[in-house]
Design a protein around this motif. Structure first.
Motif, PDB file in Angstrom:
ATOM      1  N   LEU A  87       2.240  17.809  15.723  1.00  0.00           N
ATOM      2  CA  LEU A  87       2.318  19.218  16.118  1.00  0.00           C
ATOM      3  C   LEU A  87       2.766  19.294  17.572  1.00  0.00           C
ATOM      4  N   TRP A  88       3.478  20.368  17.892  1.00  0.00           N
ATOM      5  CA  TRP A  88       3.807  20.709  19.278  1.00  0.00           C
ATOM      6  C   TRP A  88       3.050  21.983  19.643  1.00  0.00           C
ATOM      7  N   VAL A  89       2.502  21.989  20.837  1.00  0.00           N
ATOM      8  CA  VAL A  89       1.886  23.195  21.372  1.00  0.00           C
ATOM      9  C   VAL A  89       2.627  23.537  22.660  1.00  0.00           C
ATOM     10  N   THR A  90       3.202  24.732  22.703  1.00  0.00           N
ATOM     11  CA  THR A  90       3.891  25.178  23.924  1.00  0.00           C
ATOM     12  C   THR A  90       3.169  26.413  24.448  1.00  0.00           C
ATOM     13  N   GLU A  91       2.873  26.380  25.747  1.00  0.00           N
ATOM     14  CA  GLU A  91       2.027  27.408  26.366  1.00  0.00           C
ATOM     15  C   GLU A  91       2.692  27.962  27.615  1.00  0.00           C
ATOM     16  N   VAL A  92       2.499  29.251  27.849  1.00  0.00           N
ATOM     17  CA  VAL A  92       2.883  29.873  29.117  1.00  0.00           C
ATOM     18  C   VAL A  92       1.701  30.693  29.609  1.00  0.00           C
ATOM     19  N   TRP A  93       1.359  30.486  30.881  1.00  0.00           N
ATOM     20  CA  TRP A  93       0.216  31.149  31.519  1.00  0.00           C
ATOM     21  C   TRP A  93       0.694  31.889  32.762  1.00  0.00           C
ATOM     22  N   ALA A 131      10.427  29.636  34.461  1.00  0.00           N
ATOM     23  CA  ALA A 131      11.386  30.452  35.209  1.00  0.00           C
ATOM     24  C   ALA A 131      11.494  31.864  34.627  1.00  0.00           C
ATOM     25  N   GLY A 132      11.317  31.978  33.334  1.00  0.00           N
ATOM     26  CA  GLY A 132      11.398  33.293  32.700  1.00  0.00           C
ATOM     27  C   GLY A 132      11.731  33.142  31.242  1.00  0.00           C
ATOM     28  N   GLY A 133      11.977  34.268  30.609  1.00  0.00           N
ATOM     29  CA  GLY A 133      12.334  34.201  29.216  1.00  0.00           C
ATOM     30  C   GLY A 133      11.988  35.461  28.458  1.00  0.00           C
ATOM     31  N   HIS A 134      12.037  35.307  27.178  1.00  0.00           N
ATOM     32  CA  HIS A 134      11.831  36.398  26.231  1.00  0.00           C
ATOM     33  C   HIS A 134      10.610  36.033  25.386  1.00  0.00           C
ATOM     34  N   GLY A 135       9.740  37.016  25.107  1.00  0.00           N
ATOM     35  CA  GLY A 135       8.567  36.746  24.274  1.00  0.00           C
ATOM     36  C   GLY A 135       7.347  36.346  25.080  1.00  0.00           C
ATOM     37  N   LEU A 136       7.314  36.699  26.352  1.00  0.00           N
ATOM     38  CA  LEU A 136       6.159  36.384  27.194  1.00  0.00           C
ATOM     39  C   LEU A 136       5.266  37.614  27.304  1.00  0.00           C
ATOM     40  N   GLY A 137       3.984  37.381  27.127  1.00  0.00           N
ATOM     41  CA  GLY A 137       3.038  38.476  27.270  1.00  0.00           C
ATOM     42  C   GLY A 137       2.931  39.351  26.046  1.00  0.00           C
ATOM     43  N   GLY A 138       3.498  38.893  24.937  1.00  0.00           N
ATOM     44  CA  GLY A 138       3.479  39.708  23.724  1.00  0.00           C
ATOM     45  C   GLY A 138       2.115  39.723  23.067  1.00  0.00           C
TER      46      GLY A 138
ATOM     47  N   HIS B 126      13.646  18.477  19.915  1.00  0.00           N
ATOM     48  CA  HIS B 126      12.787  18.437  18.742  1.00  0.00           C
ATOM     49  C   HIS B 126      12.926  19.729  17.954  1.00  0.00           C
ATOM     50  N   GLU B 127      13.166  19.583  16.676  1.00  0.00           N
ATOM     51  CA  GLU B 127      13.181  20.744  15.790  1.00  0.00           C
ATOM     52  C   GLU B 127      11.795  20.924  15.201  1.00  0.00           C
ATOM     53  N   THR B 128      11.362  22.169  15.085  1.00  0.00           N
ATOM     54  CA  THR B 128      10.037  22.431  14.539  1.00  0.00           C
ATOM     55  C   THR B 128      10.073  23.577  13.533  1.00  0.00           C
ATOM     56  N   GLU B 129       8.988  23.622  12.772  1.00  0.00           N
ATOM     57  CA  GLU B 129       8.696  24.805  11.972  1.00  0.00           C
ATOM     58  C   GLU B 129       7.454  25.424  12.597  1.00  0.00           C
ATOM     59  N   VAL B 130       7.577  26.634  13.065  1.00  0.00           N
ATOM     60  CA  VAL B 130       6.508  27.248  13.842  1.00  0.00           C
ATOM     61  C   VAL B 130       5.413  27.752  12.909  1.00  0.00           C
ATOM     62  N   ALA B 131       4.176  27.337  13.178  1.00  0.00           N
ATOM     63  CA  ALA B 131       3.040  27.737  12.346  1.00  0.00           C
ATOM     64  C   ALA B 131       2.516  29.106  12.748  1.00  0.00           C
ATOM     65  N   GLY B 132       2.643  29.439  14.021  1.00  0.00           N
ATOM     66  CA  GLY B 132       2.165  30.734  14.492  1.00  0.00           C
ATOM     67  C   GLY B 132       1.873  30.691  15.970  1.00  0.00           C
ATOM     68  N   GLY B 133       1.283  31.770  16.451  1.00  0.00           N
ATOM     69  CA  GLY B 133       0.942  31.788  17.866  1.00  0.00           C
ATOM     70  C   GLY B 133       0.918  33.176  18.443  1.00  0.00           C
ATOM     71  N   HIS B 134       0.904  33.195  19.734  1.00  0.00           N
ATOM     72  CA  HIS B 134       0.771  34.403  20.530  1.00  0.00           C
ATOM     73  C   HIS B 134       2.037  34.506  21.394  1.00  0.00           C
ATOM     74  N   GLY B 135       2.581  35.738  21.513  1.00  0.00           N
ATOM     75  CA  GLY B 135       3.771  35.901  22.345  1.00  0.00           C
ATOM     76  C   GLY B 135       5.056  35.764  21.552  1.00  0.00           C
TER      77      GLY B 135
END
Lengths: 138, 138
Positions: A87-93, A131-138, B126-135
């Motif tokens: 699994l990959w976990v990507t986070e923005v705080w 740096a920025g992006g789309h889909g932050l704070g949603g 890395h290619e992924t299939e996204v399970a879910g999340g926030h944002g």
């Protein structure tokens, strides 16, 4: 785009704005600083290996445990298409400090306990400044 | 949590729902399929090396070029804290097909042209299939 350039230590660790004033050049410095540094977003990109056959359970624990974390702008759990256990976990705080504070939340501590037996190992982990992006704070 | 399990080939590549019906078990199969597969999110995690000293320019080009892409649920550009030339781009799409279609958008093609001289090399991807999340979808 220019966030964080030149003044990158000023508010690291979540120190309040007043610390910048106390340590530096007063109001002029603040006026110059503000347009350049509206905030300093902290990011993490991590890879986890689940115990074989338990990736879906681990994904569910991570998603449930990460709901409603203060300062979390994005938290995405994704299955690696090349590895059936990864699994990959990507986070923005909104700051590094918000991330650190999240580790003490009851919901996160419970998720850590529930997730532990489902994790076979930790892979790469990268800290970033977003740096920025789309889909932050949603 | 169970997205994509068991029926993972049915709508891959963006084939319409009717293809599932034509190839399979009719309405019963569709009724069984729907609760499990509301969608299949596609993710990418990529590392780029900028030409030394030009990371901020590259980040700006990527962010400008990625605005308003149909089907893009998240697109984040981040500076690697351990490498002054490296950027991470993390993406979530509503489907693999939406990502593919984005490559033909004029805004994306222009960004590729503008970004090319700023890129020293491509790192892991890395290619992924996204399970879910926030944002997502913000």
């Amino acid at each position: 785009m220019q966030r964080g350039r030149g003044l990158s230590l000023a508010r690291q660790q979540g120190e309040p704005q007043v610390a910048v004033l106390a340590g530096g050049g007063g109001v002029d410095a603040l006026l110059k600083l503000e347009p350049e540094r509206p905030g300093r977003m902290y990011g993490l990109i991590s890879r986890l290996k689940a115990v074989t056959g338990r990736r879906e359970e681990l994904a569910a624990v991570l998603l449930e445990g990460s709901a409603g974390m203060p300062g979390c702008l994005s938290y995405v759990v994704a299955r690696d298409l090349a590895d059936p256990d990864a699994l990959w976990v990507t986070e923005v705080w909104d700051s590094r400090e918000s991330h650190r504070a999240s580790l003490a939340l009851p919901s996160v501590r419970q998720a850590v306990e529930r997730g532990r037996p489902l994790i076979a190992g930790f892979g790469e982990r990268h800290e970033t400044e977003v740096a920025g992006g789309h889909g932050l704070g949603g």
